[in-house]
Design a protein around this motif. Structure first.
Motif, PDB file in Angstrom:
ATOM      1  N   ASN A   5     -73.614  35.085  73.182  1.00 42.67           N
ATOM      2  CA  ASN A   5     -72.320  35.652  73.420  1.00 42.67           C
ATOM      3  C   ASN A   5     -71.505  34.624  74.139  1.00 42.67           C
ATOM      4  O   ASN A   5     -72.158  33.883  75.300  1.00 42.67           O
ATOM      5  CB  ASN A   5     -72.329  36.822  74.426  1.00 42.67           C
ATOM      6  N   GLY A   6     -70.470  33.966  73.557  1.00 40.78           N
ATOM      7  CA  GLY A   6     -69.609  33.081  74.200  1.00 40.78           C
ATOM      8  C   GLY A   6     -68.238  32.896  73.659  1.00 40.78           C
ATOM      9  O   GLY A   6     -67.879  33.520  72.608  1.00 40.78           O
ATOM     10  N   GLU A  15     -70.471  30.028  77.878  1.00 38.68           N
ATOM     11  CA  GLU A  15     -71.413  31.012  77.420  1.00 38.68           C
ATOM     12  C   GLU A  15     -70.957  32.311  78.488  1.00 38.68           C
ATOM     13  O   GLU A  15     -70.816  32.066  79.775  1.00 38.68           O
ATOM     14  CB  GLU A  15     -73.074  30.766  77.665  1.00 38.68           C
ATOM     15  N   MET A  16     -71.139  33.495  78.128  1.00 37.31           N
ATOM     16  CA  MET A  16     -71.062  34.771  78.784  1.00 37.31           C
ATOM     17  C   MET A  16     -72.449  35.093  79.878  1.00 37.31           C
ATOM     18  O   MET A  16     -73.337  34.945  79.086  1.00 37.31           O
ATOM     19  CB  MET A  16     -70.572  35.910  77.965  1.00 37.31           C
ATOM     20  N   ILE A  17     -72.082  35.177  80.937  1.00 36.99           N
ATOM     21  CA  ILE A  17     -73.328  35.544  81.758  1.00 36.99           C
ATOM     22  C   ILE A  17     -73.260  36.848  82.363  1.00 36.99           C
ATOM     23  O   ILE A  17     -72.150  37.183  83.111  1.00 36.99           O
ATOM     24  CB  ILE A  17     -73.383  34.612  82.937  1.00 36.99           C
ATOM     25  N   GLU A  18     -74.117  37.749  82.140  1.00 38.09           N
ATOM     26  CA  GLU A  18     -74.221  39.189  82.915  1.00 38.09           C
ATOM     27  C   GLU A  18     -74.867  39.121  84.043  1.00 38.09           C
ATOM     28  O   GLU A  18     -75.352  38.113  84.538  1.00 38.09           O
ATOM     29  CB  GLU A  18     -74.915  40.087  81.793  1.00 38.09           C
ATOM     30  N   CYS A  32     -66.284  29.742  88.055  1.00 37.32           N
ATOM     31  CA  CYS A  32     -66.459  30.207  86.550  1.00 37.32           C
ATOM     32  C   CYS A  32     -65.962  29.029  85.634  1.00 37.32           C
ATOM     33  O   CYS A  32     -64.657  28.498  86.102  1.00 37.32           O
ATOM     34  CB  CYS A  32     -65.820  31.422  86.314  1.00 37.32           C
ATOM     35  N   CYS A  50     -63.350  38.133  82.360  1.00 37.30           N
ATOM     36  CA  CYS A  50     -64.703  38.754  82.636  1.00 37.30           C
ATOM     37  C   CYS A  50     -64.707  40.308  82.347  1.00 37.30           C
ATOM     38  O   CYS A  50     -65.703  40.783  81.800  1.00 37.30           O
ATOM     39  CB  CYS A  50     -65.632  38.259  83.790  1.00 37.30           C
ATOM     40  N   GLY A  54     -66.545  41.932  79.193  1.00 41.23           N
ATOM     41  CA  GLY A  54     -67.933  42.741  79.650  1.00 41.23           C
ATOM     42  C   GLY A  54     -69.020  41.822  80.229  1.00 41.23           C
ATOM     43  O   GLY A  54     -70.004  42.045  79.979  1.00 41.23           O
ATOM     44  N   CYS A  55     -68.632  40.876  80.862  1.00 44.31           N
ATOM     45  CA  CYS A  55     -69.565  39.842  81.599  1.00 44.31           C
ATOM     46  C   CYS A  55     -69.265  39.698  83.134  1.00 44.31           C
ATOM     47  O   CYS A  55     -68.301  40.292  83.500  1.00 44.31           O
ATOM     48  CB  CYS A  55     -69.743  38.566  80.662  1.00 44.31           C
ATOM     49  N   PHE A  56     -69.973  38.949  83.598  1.00 41.81           N
ATOM     50  CA  PHE A  56     -69.803  38.779  85.097  1.00 41.81           C
ATOM     51  C   PHE A  56     -69.215  37.326  85.282  1.00 41.81           C
ATOM     52  O   PHE A  56     -68.103  37.189  86.088  1.00 41.81           O
ATOM     53  CB  PHE A  56     -71.080  38.747  85.804  1.00 41.81           C
ATOM     54  N   PHE A  58     -68.402  32.921  83.334  1.00 42.02           N
ATOM     55  CA  PHE A  58     -68.788  32.108  82.426  1.00 42.02           C
ATOM     56  C   PHE A  58     -69.460  30.750  82.644  1.00 42.02           C
ATOM     57  O   PHE A  58     -68.980  30.246  83.739  1.00 42.02           O
ATOM     58  CB  PHE A  58     -67.542  31.762  81.305  1.00 42.02           C
TER      59      PHE A  58
END
Length: 74
Positions: A5-6, A15-18, A32, A50, A54-56, A58
């Protein structure tokens, strides 16, 4: 490197980081990799990237040189 996911902006992969653990709760948005883009989005649309994705946060993973889908890998 495999990224699930990115977002690619101007050839750079973010990249998306949860949420990994409680230590990330106090994450500063200025760290970020999409902070600048997020500020523009929030000002125009009233929501943060974010939240929308739906992530925390990037993380920049650098320039993208080759993108392969699952079908291309097989």
């Amino acid at each position: 490197m495999e990224i699930n996911n990115g977002i690619i902006i101007d050839g750079v992969l973010h990249e998306m980081i949860e949420l990994i653990d409680v230590s990330n709760i106090n994450f500063d948005c200025s760290k970020c990799s999409l902070c600048k883009e997020c500020e523009e989005c929030e000002m125009k649309h009233g929501s943060y990237l974010c939240d929308v994705m739906g992530c925390f946060f990037f993380v920049s993973r650098g320039k993208v040189t080759d993108i392969k889908t699952k079908e291309e890998k097989e």
